[in-house]
Motif scaffolding. Structure first.
Motif, mmCIF file in Angstrom:
data_model
loop_
_atom_site.group_PDB
_atom_site.id
_atom_site.type_symbol
_atom_site.label_atom_id
_atom_site.label_comp_id
_atom_site.label_asym_id
_atom_site.label_seq_id
_atom_site.Cartn_x
_atom_site.Cartn_y
_atom_site.Cartn_z
ATOM 1 N N ILE A 48 30.817 37.085 50.984
ATOM 2 C CA ILE A 48 31.332 37.149 49.618
ATOM 3 C C ILE A 48 32.558 36.260 49.518
ATOM 4 O O ILE A 48 33.450 36.318 50.379
ATOM 5 N N CYS A 49 32.609 35.421 48.487
ATOM 6 C CA CYS A 49 33.803 34.630 48.193
ATOM 7 C C CYS A 49 34.247 34.992 46.781
ATOM 8 O O CYS A 49 33.451 34.946 45.836
ATOM 9 N N LEU A 50 35.521 35.353 46.644
ATOM 10 C CA LEU A 50 36.033 35.837 45.352
ATOM 11 C C LEU A 50 37.306 35.086 44.988
ATOM 12 O O LEU A 50 38.226 34.971 45.802
ATOM 13 N N LEU A 51 37.354 34.576 43.761
ATOM 14 C CA LEU A 51 38.562 33.996 43.187
ATOM 15 C C LEU A 51 39.095 35.002 42.178
ATOM 16 O O LEU A 51 38.408 35.346 41.219
ATOM 17 N N ASN A 107 29.053 45.286 50.086
ATOM 18 C CA ASN A 107 27.951 44.615 49.395
ATOM 19 C C ASN A 107 28.390 43.790 48.188
ATOM 20 O O ASN A 107 27.700 42.838 47.812
ATOM 21 N N ALA A 108 29.500 44.166 47.546
ATOM 22 C CA ALA A 108 29.917 43.459 46.339
ATOM 23 C C ALA A 108 31.418 43.621 46.148
ATOM 24 O O ALA A 108 32.024 44.576 46.646
ATOM 25 N N ALA A 109 32.013 42.684 45.420
ATOM 26 C CA ALA A 109 33.449 42.748 45.128
ATOM 27 C C ALA A 109 33.729 41.980 43.846
ATOM 28 O O ALA A 109 33.035 41.005 43.518
ATOM 29 N N THR A 110 34.748 42.434 43.121
ATOM 30 C CA THR A 110 35.163 41.731 41.907
ATOM 31 C C THR A 110 36.603 42.108 41.597
ATOM 32 O O THR A 110 37.145 43.067 42.160
ATOM 33 N N CYS A 111 37.209 41.355 40.687
ATOM 34 C CA CYS A 111 38.570 41.644 40.243
ATOM 35 C C CYS A 111 38.499 42.315 38.874
ATOM 36 O O CYS A 111 37.861 41.792 37.952
ATOM 37 N N PHE A 112 39.145 43.496 38.748
ATOM 38 C CA PHE A 112 39.081 44.274 37.515
ATOM 39 C C PHE A 112 40.453 44.876 37.253
ATOM 40 O O PHE A 112 41.027 45.545 38.107
ATOM 41 N N LEU A 119 32.139 47.481 46.409
ATOM 42 C CA LEU A 119 31.075 48.470 46.498
ATOM 43 C C LEU A 119 30.471 48.361 47.886
ATOM 44 O O LEU A 119 30.033 47.272 48.298
ATOM 45 N N ASP A 120 30.476 49.479 48.645
ATOM 46 C CA ASP A 120 29.919 49.422 49.993
ATOM 47 C C ASP A 120 28.427 49.772 49.968
ATOM 48 O O ASP A 120 27.855 50.091 48.925
ATOM 49 N N SER A 121 27.784 49.703 51.127
ATOM 50 C CA SER A 121 26.342 49.908 51.211
ATOM 51 C C SER A 121 25.936 51.356 50.982
ATOM 52 O O SER A 121 24.745 51.647 50.822
ATOM 53 N N SER A 157 23.334 44.626 45.119
ATOM 54 C CA SER A 157 24.423 45.184 44.317
ATOM 55 C C SER A 157 25.337 44.085 43.801
ATOM 56 O O SER A 157 25.675 43.149 44.525
ATOM 57 N N THR A 158 25.755 44.227 42.554
ATOM 58 C CA THR A 158 26.683 43.289 41.935
ATOM 59 C C THR A 158 27.697 44.065 41.098
ATOM 60 O O THR A 158 27.325 44.974 40.353
ATOM 61 N N LEU A 159 28.968 43.732 41.243
ATOM 62 C CA LEU A 159 30.019 44.265 40.386
ATOM 63 C C LEU A 159 30.426 43.179 39.397
ATOM 64 O O LEU A 159 30.707 42.050 39.795
ATOM 65 N N ILE A 160 30.483 43.520 38.110
ATOM 66 C CA ILE A 160 30.814 42.541 37.081
ATOM 67 C C ILE A 160 31.847 43.125 36.127
ATOM 68 O O ILE A 160 31.636 44.198 35.551
#
Length: 273
Positions: A48-51, A107-112, A119-121, A157-160
């Motif tokens: 995962i790469c997150l800006l 599994n997923a990451a986002t900035c909120f 979000l883990d498995s 899984s996706t966090l948006i």
């Protein structure tokens, strides 16, 4: 952008890495043509790469998350070593932290709301803090899928983050092959600490991939709302999921792309106006 890989996007900014050299890593805005160089991550594997924000903002961070299996006796998987490698413009070099998880991976990451959620498995929602002290905290919200289909063996899984709300988009996979046949959408209610099932996204359109995501209002983009677009690795096709009808339409918008391409499609929405 020739010879570059898009690793992450945020509000029109692209994290670009040279495919052939580790020395050329930049933040680039293809509309304003602004660019910022940052140190290479040549030896840092990641999933995962997150800006987290545009580079002109003080909390701008590039975060790489990698999951590595911990192999035990008789080649059994005993857990995961998860690496968190991050860079901030005020730092000269990348900072790396590692944590061993017994039964899960990220599994997923986002900035909120200015914070990094993961979000883990096991479908637990986690809060990642990088500064002033590194740490991970369980938010206390787990996705309990009542009446879940036992034939489903996997999720994509996706966090948006969408218009001030946090959504989890789960792609449900068939047991015999790793392809999505249905989606489940959840909205986070932090006050009640629950995920609420979403049956209709209204005018929202979600774009999900193996390691990237985006969203827009369908009416503004001239496309149908209540829709999820997705793509697979090494696949030229574009898939459209109708949330209301629960149907999938396949199109081929890139007929000139070679059949044997080996790159992952990544979503990037650019602010053209």
């Amino acid at each position: 952008m020739r010879g570059k890989r898009i690793c992450a996007t945020y509000q029109g900014w692209l994290v670009l890495k040279n495919l052939y050299s580790s020395a050329d890593c930049i933040l680039f805005n293809p509309v304003s043509l602004q660019k910022f160089e940052f140190p290479s991550w040549e030896t840092t594997p990641y999933h995962i790469c997150l800006l987290t924000s545009p580079p002109e903002q003080p909390n701008c961070t590039i975060l790489l998350i990698g999951n590595k299996r911990i192999i035990g006796k008789y080649y059994t998987i005993e857990g995961f070593k998860v690496s968190f490698t991050f860079w901030h413009p005020k730092n000269d070099n990348w900072i790396r932290k590692e944590i061993n998880f017994r039964e899960k991976k990220i599994n997923a990451a986002t900035c909120f709301n200015g914070k990094i959620y993961m979000l883990d498995s096991l479908q637990n929602l986690l809060l990642l803090e990088l500064e002033p002290e590194f740490g991970i905290r369980d938010v206390g919200v787990r996705m309990l899928r009542e009446g879940a289909d036992k034939e489903v063996i996997g999720f994509k899984s996706t966090l948006i983050e969408s218009d001030g709300e946090l959504f989890a988009v789960l792609g449900l996979c068939h047991p015999d092959f790793d392809q999505i046949f249905d989606f489940e959408i959840y909205r986070l209610n932090l006050d009640e600490k629950v995920w609420e099932i979403v049956e209709n996204t209204g005018d929202r359109v979600f774009f999900v991939g193996s390691d990237s995501c985006a969203w827009c209002w369908g009416s503004e983009a001239g496309i149908k709302g209540n829709t999820i677009y997705f793509a697979y690795e090494n696949d030229r096709c574009l898939y459209e999921f109708d949330v209301e009808e629960k149907s999938i339409t396949v199109t081929s918008p890139f007929p000139n792309v070679k059949n044997n391409w080996d790159y992952t499609a990544r979503w990037a929405l650019l602010a053209l106006v």
